[in-house]
Design a protein around this motif. Structure first.
Motif, short mmCIF file in Angstrom:
data_model
loop_
_atom_site.label_atom_id
_atom_site.label_comp_id
_atom_site.label_asym_id
_atom_site.label_seq_id
_atom_site.Cartn_x
_atom_site.Cartn_y
_atom_site.Cartn_z
N ALA C 86 0.53 -1.19 -0.21
CA ALA C 86 -0.03 -0.15 0.07
C ALA C 86 0.75 1.23 -0.02
CB ALA C 86 -1.38 -0.08 1.08
N LEU C 87 1.93 1.24 0.71
CA LEU C 87 3.18 2.43 0.82
C LEU C 87 3.15 3.07 -0.84
CD1 LEU C 87 4.49 4.02 2.94
CD2 LEU C 87 6.21 2.54 2.99
N ASN C 89 2.51 1.35 -3.57
CA ASN C 89 1.46 2.41 -4.40
C ASN C 89 1.10 3.36 -4.20
OD1 ASN C 89 -1.09 2.42 -5.28
ND2 ASN C 89 -2.08 0.53 -5.16
N ALA C 90 0.79 4.16 -2.84
CA ALA C 90 0.63 5.20 -2.79
C ALA C 90 1.58 6.25 -3.15
CB ALA C 90 0.77 5.33 -0.93
N ALA C 91 2.70 6.00 -3.16
CA ALA C 91 4.28 6.77 -3.12
C ALA C 91 3.55 6.48 -4.71
CB ALA C 91 5.35 5.93 -2.56
#
Lengths: 326, 91, 112, 481, 119
Positions: C86-87, C89-91
């Motif tokens: 998720a990290l 992806n968000a980045a």
């Protein structure tokens, strides 16, 4: 040898504290605060305070970070440095530090068994708990029955916080530019975390209930359980978006939980009084006093758990609802 | 025998903390918090065994779950903030 | 005889796990770019969990703690990679280009 | 029996104004019963949860706490009785149940502190009452209420945490939390350092909560921005309870054993009190806004109470305890009158209030009466405590005269700022263009007049409170001498 | 024993340092949220002091294990106090944040200096 770790972790603690104060960007400060509470929980664990470590973990990492972040989302993120006034603050704080260090000179050093603190009241609790309560976790015994009045006060502090937040945030935001933002859809398009999250939420809630009801045997109890269950539902809210979470646990149910928990606690006290004992004296509840104590404590813990969980969730929803509004 | 592992974990925690302090972009810091969280879980479980009180593992278990929530909360915050930024730039 | 063997085995597993954690830490620090760092940290993370918990389970033998250890391991293996995914992806979503050199804090990720 | 205050706060949400007042009146009745029980000599002790004192938590009511209990529940009941009209103006309908349950929580927190005999329990209830007062003040209509309450929150929490550190240090050295038990065990503590530092922390923490002179910054704007009825409630009892804990701690716990502590306490408290009285009265003289004027003057009055306590003598103590009682009456009355005025006059600045007396004769008459009681005109309650203070000052040795001079000067200042109000209200020409405001609503007016009459009543026959004050003084002084 | 001697006092010094850092942040910083963070650090320092009190040499957490006899236990009382204090800290924090949000809405800023100048 254990002290080596304690030594190590404490230095980390100090570094984090300095970093938090130093950083400009608020978001970073919040991240460092969650690290700070992680370290605190580890320290508590090393200093043999399992229950407290669990509470600090459940409340510190889970709820505080989420509340801080939702508040940050509503306010700006940058912090403007302040000019001047540095020395006055340093002076006052310096005097305070000297005062404390002066006090530490002849305090008993860490862990020496003959310190007065271990003499007077503590051994009595340790012997009496198996005799009166019959279960091993002394901390829960002291928390709920020996000093039950404190915990009652505690529940009402949470109750007051919940009322306060609802009261303060009850006002419609004055700004006219209230373009209704799209309902915060959570991490909808992040597929994987959603799947995993949905898998995890039941486990978290289950684990919360486990902590709640085995508070007598291992570290656990009302507060921790309430916080953990609240974190579980918050996770669900994060993933599914705040609207579904509200649908799952509507606001009125939350408030009902808070009031129910507080009333349950108080009414158990009153019932004990009616049955002849003192205000919170559970031994009158059942025929044999030990069973009575356990029964009383079980109900008390359930009340506390409900109140804490309801309060934390309604606070979260108050903030989250605010976010989608303004 | 556990001591070796716990020392290794402690050193890693310090490294992660350094990364959190220095980390240029904000995502580095989030990564550092994530690593830090998992390391604490490991440390707690090793400590539980070290003190010979294995029934403290609930603590590590609770921590493993809650750490995840913290990280996701950060990401949701980012998502709402970056979308707010887009909106701010667009209008 | 067997338990000595078990002890040695769990001891090896634990040290391996410790080494793995250490490598992850150092990797997280020295690698230049965010994406390489995230790769290093999360990979060793999950590996180390596996090793350390296996070592401990051997040590604990068949009892309630082993069950708890298993549960923790399971959850960690489940949550670790998802959080990292998720990290990352968000980045990526917020435009942090993989090839950008070091990204400073103030331009908030819009390196491109 | 003692659980009544807790039953009070068990009616949470959905409770309209009526329920809150009934609950407050119930607790006032119980307080009366308690005081009567204490008056005929037997202090009540109640072990909570059935566990004996040092292990479980014990609640105790003696002469001192009975008096303060009366003040707190009386103020709570009176302010709630009169609350309806003015609160309806300021808080919109759907938030009112929350507001009233917060009010009940505040009342229960204050009563909890007064009744409790356990150090940590006091901290918990202090936290409840301060959280509730943050909520109440945050209800203020004006946007300036929020920064004021934020400052109050920060300083209040720091004060409570200082108190926590102090209790922790004492617990570390004596091993117990029960006040009576602690007092017994302090004597045989061998090394004195932590105890002295603990005394320092507790005094600073409680001084911050009670808005003693240098640390009173939060009080004026917090009280001015709060809704009018909340100011009545808080002014009458919130700071008094913190002073009660300060005096109880200093006299019961430290005084008995620490030989030189009396001198330290006197040297620490006396200058602060004198400074507080003089500076606060001076500031009040030049203050424009009516409410802020009265708030700053209550900081001066707190200085009086501390001055009485710092005499470390029987007369001084009974004077300060009496002043707690009388000041609650006088200040409560004044703020009630202000609430009546504010019912029609939105802006409370003195120059705007011209000619109010012509239209609202009753309110302004009550204002004058309570003003006199604040100054201490003979025949009002204020006079009694001023007289006791002066006699105590005389007794307290050589520089007694200097103190009497200070008291007289500050009373003169009080006369000046009360006169400014009276002059603005009675003699100034009416500001043109304001609508013809009718008299304040009957309900509000009745309670104001009740309090004003009480002022006069206790001025003429100060029987009950005086006796209570003297028995408290003997109780505390008994330890001190 | 030197190490134990040192550590005995080390805990208190760490408590003193973190206390001063927290207080410094509360006094010095103008940003309201930073003040709240300083406040929570200030409070956790106090919790640390309480917990350092309860450690007994070689004692374990106060959960009586059925099997083992004459276990030395750490003192349970400070832990009970801290459990209450943590929840008190969190509730004050939540209330503070609610107030900050309202301030930001009505004033548009959360810098103390700008708020003071606004009126």
């Amino acid at each position: 040898m254990i002290f080596v770790f304690a030594l190590f972790l404490l230095t980390l603690l100090v570094i984090t504290a300095l970093a938090i104060v130093h950083t400009e960007n608020l978001f970073v400060a919040v991240m460092l605060t969650s690290i700070f509470s992680l370290l605190m929980a580890a320290n508590f664990f090393i200093l043999d305070a399992a229950d407290v470590a669990l509470t600090e973990a459940a409340v510190g990492a889970g709820v505080t970070t989420v509340i801080f972040l939702s508040a940050l989302a509503l306010t700006g993120e940058r912090e403007k440095p302040r000019v001047g006034g540095r020395n006055i603050a340093l002076v006052t704080v310096g005097i305070l530090a000297l005062l404390i260090i002066y006090a530490t000179f002849d305090k008993p050093r860490l862990g020496d068994p003959n310190a007065p603190v271990h003499q007077h009241v503590a051994p009595w609790y340790l012997e009496k708990t198996p005799e009166y309560m019959g279960f091993p976790n002394v901390v829960t015994a002291v928390l709920s029955s020996f000093r039950g009045y404190d915990t009652l006060g505690e529940v009402f502090v949470v109750f007051a916080a919940c009322i306060g937040v609802l009261f303060i945030l009850g006002v419609r935001p004055p700004r006219e530019s209230l373009e209704p933002r799209d309902e915060s859809s959570g991490l909808r398009h992040h597929l994987i975390p959603q799947v995993v999250g949905r898998l995890l939420v039941p486990f978290i809630v289950l684990f919360g209930l486990y902590v709640q009801f085995h508070g007598e045997y291992g570290p656990g109890g009302g507060f921790q359980a309430g916080a953990i269950i609240a974190t579980g539902v918050i996770l669900y809210a994060l993933l599914e978006g705040e609207a579904e979470a509200l649908r799952a646990v509507p606001r009125s149910v939350l408030l009902g939980m808070v009031i129910g928990g507080a009333m349950l606690f108080g009414s158990v006290g009153v019932v004990c009084m009616l049955m002849g004992g003192a205000f919170l004296d559970y031994s009158v509840l059942a025929a044999d006093p030990v069973w009575g104590q356990q029964l009383g404590i079980l109900i008390i813990e359930a009340g506390v758990g409900m109140a804490v969980c309801g309060a934390l969730l309604s606070i979260f929803h108050a903030f989250a609802a605010r976010e989608s509004l303004s | 025998m556990y001591i070796l592992v716990s020392i290794a974990i402690l050193v890693t925690m310090v490294l992660a903390l350094v990364r959190a302090l220095l980390g240029p972009s904000v995502y580095d810091r989030v990564l550092a918090v994530n690593v830090f969280g998992t390391k604490t879980v490991l440390l707690l479980s090793v400590m539980a065994f070290l003190n010979g009180r294995p029934d403290f593992l609930d603590l590590a278990l609770a921590y493993a779950l809650i750490n995840m929530v913290g990280i996701l909360a950060v990401l949701v915050f980012f998502q709402s903030r970056s979308s707010a930024k887009e909106r701010a730039e667009s209008d | 005889m067997i338990d000595i063997g078990l002890d040695i085995l769990s001891w090896i597993l634990l040290t391996l796990g410790g080494a793995c954690v250490l490598i992850g830490g150092i990797g997280g620090l020295r690698l230049p770019n965010f994406y390489t760092r995230i790769h290093a940290a999360s990979l060793t993370d999950t590996m180390a969990t596996l090793l350390i918990f296996a070592g401990m389970m051997l040590q604990a033998g068949l009892s309630l703690p082993t069950l708890k250890l298993l549960a923790i391991m399971l959850f960690l293996l489940l949550t670790g990679p998802t959080a990292t995914y998720a990290l990352a992806n968000a980045a990526l979503l917020s435009g942090l280009k993989p090839d950008a050199e070091t990204v400073t804090d103030n331009d908030k990720g819009h390196a491109g | 029996m003692l659980s009544a205050p807790l039953v009070v706060l068990l009616q949470p949400r959905g409770l309209a104004w009526a329920g809150a007042t009934v609950a407050a009146l119930a607790s006032f009745a119980i307080a009366l019963a308690l005081t009567i029980a204490v008056l005929d000599g037997q202090p009540q002790v109640y072990a909570m949860g059935g566990w004996p004192a040092p292990y479980g938590i014990a609640l105790g009511v003696d002469a001192f706490s009975a008096l303060v209990l009366l003040v707190v529940t009386g103020a709570g009941a009176a302010s709630l009785l009169a609350a309806r009209p003015s609160i309806d103006q300021q808080i919109e309908q759907e938030r009112q149940p929350l507001f009233y349950s917060a009010w009940l929580l505040g009342l229960a927190g204050l009563v909890g502190i007064v009744v409790s005999a356990d150090a940590f329990n006091i901290f918990v209830f202090m936290e409840i009452s301060s959280l509730a007062s943050y909520i109440l003040i945050a209800g203020g209509p004006d946007r300036r209420a929020l920064p004021a309450v934020f400052k109050y929150l920060i300083m209040g929490t720091i004060g409570a945490t200082f108190y926590l550190i102090g209790v922790g240090l004492i617990y570390m050295m004596t091993g117990t939390l029960n006040l009576a038990d602690m007092e017994a065990r302090i004597g045989d503590v061998v090394d004195m350092n932590p105890i002295l530092v603990a005394a320092g922390f507790i005094t600073i923490g409680l001084a911050l909560k009670a808005a003693v002179f240098p640390l009173h910054v939060w009080l004026p704007n917090a009280y001015t921005q709060a809704p009018h009825m909340v100011t009545v409630f808080l002014a009458a009892c919130a700071t008094k309870v913190a002073l009660y804990v300060l005096i109880r701690f200093d006299y019961l716990v430290f005084q008995a054993k620490l030989a030189d502590h009396e001198v330290q306490f006197a040297l620490f408290a006396m200058p602060l009190a004198i400074l507080g009285i003089l500076v606060a009265s001076a500031v009040a003289m030049f203050e424009g806004n009516l409410k802020r004027l009265l708030a700053t003057s209550s900081v001066a009055q707190i200085g009086y109470i501390l001055l009485g306590a710092s005499f470390v003598s029987q007369a001084g103590l009974s004077a300060s305890v009496m002043h707690i009682f009388n000041h609650a009456l006088a200040k409560g009355g004044l703020f009630l009158a202000v609430a009546c005025l504010a019912y029609h006059y939105r802006d409370l600045r003195l120059d705007q209030l011209g000619g109010a007396a012509a239209r609202m004769p009753w309110t302004c008459a009550a204002l004058v009466v309570c003003g006199f009681s604040l100054i201490g005109i003979p025949g009002t309650a204020g006079f009694i405590s001023k007289w006791l203070l002066i006699s105590a000052a005389l007794e307290s040795g050589p520089w007694g005269w200097g103190l009497v001079a200070v008291i007289l000067v500050s009373s003169l200042m009080a006369v000046v700022y009360i006169w400014r109000i009276v002059e603005a209200v009675y003699f100034r020409a009416a500001v043109e263009g304001d609508s013809q405001p009718a008299e304040a609503p009957l309900q509000l007016l009745l309670v104001t007049w009740l309090v004003a009459l009480l002022n006069i009543f206790f001025g003429l026959f100060p029987g009950v409170p005086l006796e209570l004050a003297n028995s408290t003084a003997t109780l505390l002084a008994g330890f001190a001498s | 024993m030197k190490l134990l001697e040192l550590l005995g006092y080390f805990n208190y010094w760490v408590f003193a340092i973190i206390l001063t850092v927290g207080l410094y942040a509360v006094i010095r910083k103008t940003n309201l949220i930073k003040k709240l963070i300083g406040l929570s650090i200030f409070q956790s320092a106090v919790f640390l002091m309480y917990i350092t009190m309860d450690k007994v040499e070689g004692g374990t957490a106060p959960i009586i294990q059925t099997g083992v006899e004459n276990q030395i236990f750490s003192n349970p009382l400070p832990q009970v106090l801290i459990l209450t204090a943590i929840v008190v800290g969190v509730s004050t924090l939540a209330l503070g944040l609610a107030i900050v949000v309202r301030i930001n809405e009505s004033y548009g800023t959360i810098e103390e200096r700008e708020i003071l100048d606004a009126d």
